[in-house]
Structures are given as C-alpha cells and as structure tokens.
Design a protein around this motif. Structure first.
Motif, PDB file in Angstrom:
ATOM      1  N   PHE A  22       0.833  -1.204   0.000  1.00  0.00           N
ATOM      2  CA  PHE A  22       0.000   0.000   0.000  1.00  0.00           C
ATOM      3  C   PHE A  22       0.869   1.256   0.000  1.00  0.00           C
ATOM      4  CE2 PHE A  22      -2.754   3.278   1.691  1.00  0.00           C
ATOM      5  CZ  PHE A  22      -3.982   3.003   1.105  1.00  0.00           C
ATOM      6  N   ASP A  23       1.901   1.260   0.829  1.00  0.00           N
ATOM      7  CA  ASP A  23       2.791   2.421   0.895  1.00  0.00           C
ATOM      8  C   ASP A  23       3.482   2.669  -0.453  1.00  0.00           C
ATOM      9  OD1 ASP A  23       2.120   2.896   3.503  1.00  0.00           O
ATOM     10  OD2 ASP A  23       3.920   1.962   4.352  1.00  0.00           O
ATOM     11  N   ALA A  24       3.844   1.586  -1.122  1.00  0.00           N
ATOM     12  CA  ALA A  24       4.521   1.712  -2.418  1.00  0.00           C
ATOM     13  C   ALA A  24       3.572   2.203  -3.509  1.00  0.00           C
ATOM     14  CB  ALA A  24       5.129   0.373  -2.817  1.00  0.00           C
ATOM     15  N   HIS A  25       2.274   2.007  -3.286  1.00  0.00           N
ATOM     16  CA  HIS A  25       1.268   2.395  -4.285  1.00  0.00           C
ATOM     17  C   HIS A  25       0.363   3.519  -3.778  1.00  0.00           C
ATOM     18  CE1 HIS A  25       2.597  -1.555  -5.673  1.00  0.00           C
ATOM     19  NE2 HIS A  25       2.183  -1.205  -6.874  1.00  0.00           N
ATOM     20  N   ARG A  26       0.884   4.302  -2.840  1.00  0.00           N
ATOM     21  CA  ARG A  26       0.072   5.387  -2.288  1.00  0.00           C
ATOM     22  C   ARG A  26      -0.368   6.410  -3.345  1.00  0.00           C
ATOM     23  NH1 ARG A  26      -1.609   6.971   2.515  1.00  0.00           N
ATOM     24  NH2 ARG A  26      -0.481   5.266   3.511  1.00  0.00           N
ATOM     25  N   PRO A  27       0.467   6.760  -4.332  1.00  0.00           N
ATOM     26  CA  PRO A  27      -0.014   7.699  -5.364  1.00  0.00           C
ATOM     27  C   PRO A  27      -1.247   7.176  -6.108  1.00  0.00           C
ATOM     28  CG  PRO A  27       2.368   7.547  -5.424  1.00  0.00           C
ATOM     29  CD  PRO A  27       1.903   6.474  -4.510  1.00  0.00           C
ATOM     30  N   GLN A  28      -1.251   5.870  -6.402  1.00  0.00           N
ATOM     31  CA  GLN A  28      -2.411   5.277  -7.069  1.00  0.00           C
ATOM     32  C   GLN A  28      -3.641   5.314  -6.153  1.00  0.00           C
ATOM     33  OE1 GLN A  28       0.710   4.130  -7.071  1.00  0.00           O
ATOM     34  NE2 GLN A  28       1.106   2.722  -8.788  1.00  0.00           N
ATOM     35  N   TYR A  29      -3.407   5.065  -4.857  1.00  0.00           N
ATOM     36  CA  TYR A  29      -4.508   5.142  -3.894  1.00  0.00           C
ATOM     37  C   TYR A  29      -5.089   6.545  -3.836  1.00  0.00           C
ATOM     38  CZ  TYR A  29      -6.687   6.093   0.590  1.00  0.00           C
ATOM     39  OH  TYR A  29      -7.542   6.549   1.569  1.00  0.00           O
ATOM     40  N   GLU A  30      -4.223   7.533  -3.741  1.00  0.00           N
ATOM     41  CA  GLU A  30      -4.691   8.918  -3.638  1.00  0.00           C
ATOM     42  C   GLU A  30      -5.486   9.322  -4.883  1.00  0.00           C
ATOM     43  OE1 GLU A  30      -4.693  10.667  -1.052  1.00  0.00           O
ATOM     44  OE2 GLU A  30      -3.167   9.718   0.232  1.00  0.00           O
ATOM     45  N   ALA A  31      -5.032   8.888  -6.043  1.00  0.00           N
ATOM     46  CA  ALA A  31      -5.750   9.198  -7.284  1.00  0.00           C
ATOM     47  C   ALA A  31      -7.107   8.508  -7.320  1.00  0.00           C
ATOM     48  CB  ALA A  31      -4.909   8.776  -8.488  1.00  0.00           C
ATOM     49  N   ALA A  32      -7.150   7.248  -6.887  1.00  0.00           N
ATOM     50  CA  ALA A  32      -8.402   6.499  -6.877  1.00  0.00           C
ATOM     51  C   ALA A  32      -9.385   7.099  -5.873  1.00  0.00           C
ATOM     52  CB  ALA A  32      -8.133   5.032  -6.541  1.00  0.00           C
ATOM     53  N   LYS A  33      -8.872   7.448  -4.701  1.00  0.00           N
ATOM     54  CA  LYS A  33      -9.720   8.059  -3.674  1.00  0.00           C
ATOM     55  C   LYS A  33     -10.302   9.382  -4.172  1.00  0.00           C
ATOM     56  CE  LYS A  33      -9.414  10.014   1.001  1.00  0.00           C
ATOM     57  NZ  LYS A  33      -8.475  10.371   2.103  1.00  0.00           N
ATOM     58  N   LYS A  34      -9.490  10.186  -4.834  1.00  0.00           N
ATOM     59  CA  LYS A  34      -9.953  11.481  -5.363  1.00  0.00           C
ATOM     60  C   LYS A  34     -11.023  11.267  -6.421  1.00  0.00           C
ATOM     61  CE  LYS A  34      -9.763  15.962  -5.628  1.00  0.00           C
ATOM     62  NZ  LYS A  34     -10.196  16.815  -4.491  1.00  0.00           N
ATOM     63  N   ASN A  35     -10.818  10.283  -7.284  1.00  0.00           N
ATOM     64  CA  ASN A  35     -11.803   9.971  -8.313  1.00  0.00           C
ATOM     65  C   ASN A  35     -13.141   9.572  -7.691  1.00  0.00           C
ATOM     66  OD1 ASN A  35     -12.420   7.198 -10.493  1.00  0.00           O
ATOM     67  ND2 ASN A  35     -12.923   9.317 -10.928  1.00  0.00           N
ATOM     68  N   PHE A  36     -13.096   8.726  -6.656  1.00  0.00           N
ATOM     69  CA  PHE A  36     -14.327   8.307  -5.972  1.00  0.00           C
ATOM     70  C   PHE A  36     -14.986   9.498  -5.290  1.00  0.00           C
ATOM     71  CE2 PHE A  36     -16.643   6.392  -2.343  1.00  0.00           C
ATOM     72  CZ  PHE A  36     -17.524   5.605  -3.066  1.00  0.00           C
ATOM     73  N   GLU A  37     -14.189  10.347  -4.663  1.00  0.00           N
ATOM     74  CA  GLU A  37     -14.728  11.537  -4.001  1.00  0.00           C
ATOM     75  C   GLU A  37     -15.442  12.443  -5.005  1.00  0.00           C
ATOM     76  OE1 GLU A  37     -13.044  15.569  -1.825  1.00  0.00           O
ATOM     77  OE2 GLU A  37     -11.805  13.761  -1.802  1.00  0.00           O
ATOM     78  N   GLN A  38     -14.844  12.643  -6.169  1.00  0.00           N
ATOM     79  CA  GLN A  38     -15.466  13.490  -7.189  1.00  0.00           C
ATOM     80  C   GLN A  38     -16.782  12.893  -7.675  1.00  0.00           C
ATOM     81  OE1 GLN A  38     -12.154  13.549  -9.909  1.00  0.00           O
ATOM     82  NE2 GLN A  38     -11.355  15.501  -9.122  1.00  0.00           N
ATOM     83  N   PHE A  39     -16.814  11.573  -7.821  1.00  0.00           N
ATOM     84  CA  PHE A  39     -18.042  10.903  -8.234  1.00  0.00           C
ATOM     85  C   PHE A  39     -19.140  11.086  -7.186  1.00  0.00           C
ATOM     86  CE2 PHE A  39     -20.449   6.949  -7.445  1.00  0.00           C
ATOM     87  CZ  PHE A  39     -21.337   7.028  -8.517  1.00  0.00           C
ATOM     88  N   ILE A  40     -18.810  10.852  -5.923  1.00  0.00           N
ATOM     89  CA  ILE A  40     -19.804  10.985  -4.857  1.00  0.00           C
ATOM     90  C   ILE A  40     -20.296  12.422  -4.754  1.00  0.00           C
ATOM     91  CG2 ILE A  40     -20.159  10.865  -2.349  1.00  0.00           C
ATOM     92  CD1 ILE A  40     -20.216   8.148  -3.751  1.00  0.00           C
ATOM     93  N   GLN A  41     -19.392  13.398  -4.893  1.00  0.00           N
ATOM     94  CA  GLN A  41     -19.816  14.798  -4.820  1.00  0.00           C
ATOM     95  C   GLN A  41     -20.779  15.141  -5.962  1.00  0.00           C
ATOM     96  OE1 GLN A  41     -18.841  16.918  -2.123  1.00  0.00           O
ATOM     97  NE2 GLN A  41     -20.715  17.837  -2.956  1.00  0.00           N
ATOM     98  N   THR A  42     -20.527  14.614  -7.137  1.00  0.00           N
ATOM     99  CA  THR A  42     -21.429  14.848  -8.267  1.00  0.00           C
ATOM    100  C   THR A  42     -22.805  14.277  -7.976  1.00  0.00           C
ATOM    101  OG1 THR A  42     -19.598  14.795  -9.851  1.00  0.00           O
ATOM    102  CG2 THR A  42     -21.790  14.414 -10.730  1.00  0.00           C
ATOM    103  N   VAL A  43     -22.850  13.078  -7.401  1.00  0.00           N
ATOM    104  CA  VAL A  43     -24.128  12.451  -7.047  1.00  0.00           C
ATOM    105  C   VAL A  43     -24.864  13.280  -5.987  1.00  0.00           C
ATOM    106  CG1 VAL A  43     -25.175  10.440  -5.950  1.00  0.00           C
ATOM    107  CG2 VAL A  43     -23.413  10.121  -7.697  1.00  0.00           C
TER     108      VAL A  43
END
Length: 222
Positions: A22-43
């Motif tokens: 997870f630590d090695a892939h934190r940038p991917q996590y942050e991008a995925a989390k941001k994408n989900f956040e943007q989707f939920i905010q749109t909803v």
C-alpha cells in the motif's frame, strides 16, 4: 463515472493487502480516492436538488476510511478492498436513514435505508410501519422502487425469527416488523462502475429510494 484505474487499484489491493504494498502504491490510492470523491460529490449535488436534506453534504463527510479496524477481527488485513460512502442527513455517523454507494469489483451495489439502528430507533420505525402500513406498502409497491430494488433485503442477518414483542403474530406488517435493518440494494456490474451512465444510474436509484428514506426519517423525528 469511475476511472478504470480506480477499479484496477481496488483489484490489486485485494491481491496485495499489506502495508508495504500500500505504501509503495500510495499515489495510485490517492488518485483512486480522489476519483471516488469526485463521483460521490457529483451524485450529492445532483440528488441534493431532489432531497434537500443532503444538499449541503460534502463527499468527504460521507466517505469511509480505507483502513480496517482489526482489533476484534480474525482477519488482520489492514485495508478494506472497497470505497464506500454513506450519504445521510447529518453525515455518515448520524442516526438517520440515507443512501449508500459501495464500490468493490465483483461486489458493487447502490441503495440505502437504515442499517442496524439502536433499540430506541428500531422501536420508532416499527411503530411507524404498524401505524402507517398502507403508506409503507405503497412505497414498496411503487414501480420505480420495484424495478430497481424489487423489495427490502430480508436476509437472516437483518431479520428476527419471530414477530417482536408488542405486536400480534398475525399483524399484516409482520414481515417488516421483524426486520432489524430496513435496506434496499441494487447490485452493480463492474462495467457499470466505469460507464458514462453511472451518475445517472446512481441518482435514479436514490430517487427511487427517497420515499422510503423520508418515511424512515419521519419515524425517527417523532
């Protein structure tokens, strides 16, 4: 919509559920989390026009942490393999019924209601169903609700074996009075998650659920 990279991250996390990965892939996590956040905010922004009780919410106040609480679990995997958001009046920790989106490859769903409320809230909801059963039946019989959800989830984990004390065994509402959670859920395919129609599909599901949410929350306000 959710990006393919978001779904890929969750699939990869399921195969590599440990802190070092997870630590090695934190940038991917942050991008995925941001994408989900943007989707939920749109909803929220779209459905908030129909349900004013959620229009002031932010996605951040509705999203759950990805870290698991492993203190009392045999499974010591440190991370959830999903992104989830509970869009409830008052935020995700409120006592009120609301809407839920669960993003997990192979196990995604949209829906809501109220999950395992405390005894005082359970009592209020059961009384409201008993007193206003005709209204409650009409909500569940509505075509939009039936087309999306079918009916409430009545799995064993959400229901008592017998009609609760204080109600007759032959009460017309018995099957709903036995419930401990009042939930409706529509399963989503992985292809739905990355579809351009995901926001529209989610908002339509929430609109179909709104009369039930309103009914449950009216009971809690009394």
């Amino acid at each position: 919509m959710l990006l393919p990279a978001t779904i890929k991250f969750l699939k990869d996390l399921k195969k590599n559920n440990d802190k070092s990965w997870f630590d090695a892939h934190r940038p991917q996590y942050e991008a995925a989390k941001k994408n989900f956040e943007q989707f939920i905010q749109t909803v929220i922004d779209k459905h908030g026009k129909q349900d004013p009780t959620i229009k002031e919410l932010t996605a951040k106040s509705c999203m759950f942490r990805i870290n698991r609480d492993v203190r009392f679990s045999k499974d010591k995997s440190p991370y959830k393999t999903n992104f989830g958001a509970s869009i409830n009046r008052g935020g995700k920790k409120s006592i009120y019924a609301g809407y839920y989106f669960h993003c997990e490859p192979g196990e995604a769903f949209v829906g809501g209601g109220i999950w395992m409320p405390m005894p005082p809230e359970v009592k209020k909801i059961r009384q409201e169903i008993d007193y206003c059963f005709d209204e409650f039946k009409k909500i569940l019989a509505n075509k939009k609700f039936r087309d999306i959800y079918g009916t409430l989830d009545q799995g064993e984990e959400y229901s008592l074996a017998r009609v609760p004390q204080g109600f007759e065994k032959d009460n017309p509402a018995a099957e709903y009075l036995k419930l401990k959670s009042w939930l409706a859920m529509e399963q989503l395919k992985d292809s739905d998650l990355t579809s351009d129609a995901l926001v529209k599909k989610t908002v339509a599901a929430f609109e179909a659920l709104q009369p039930l949410v309103t009914f449950l929350n009216r009971a809690l306000d009394e």
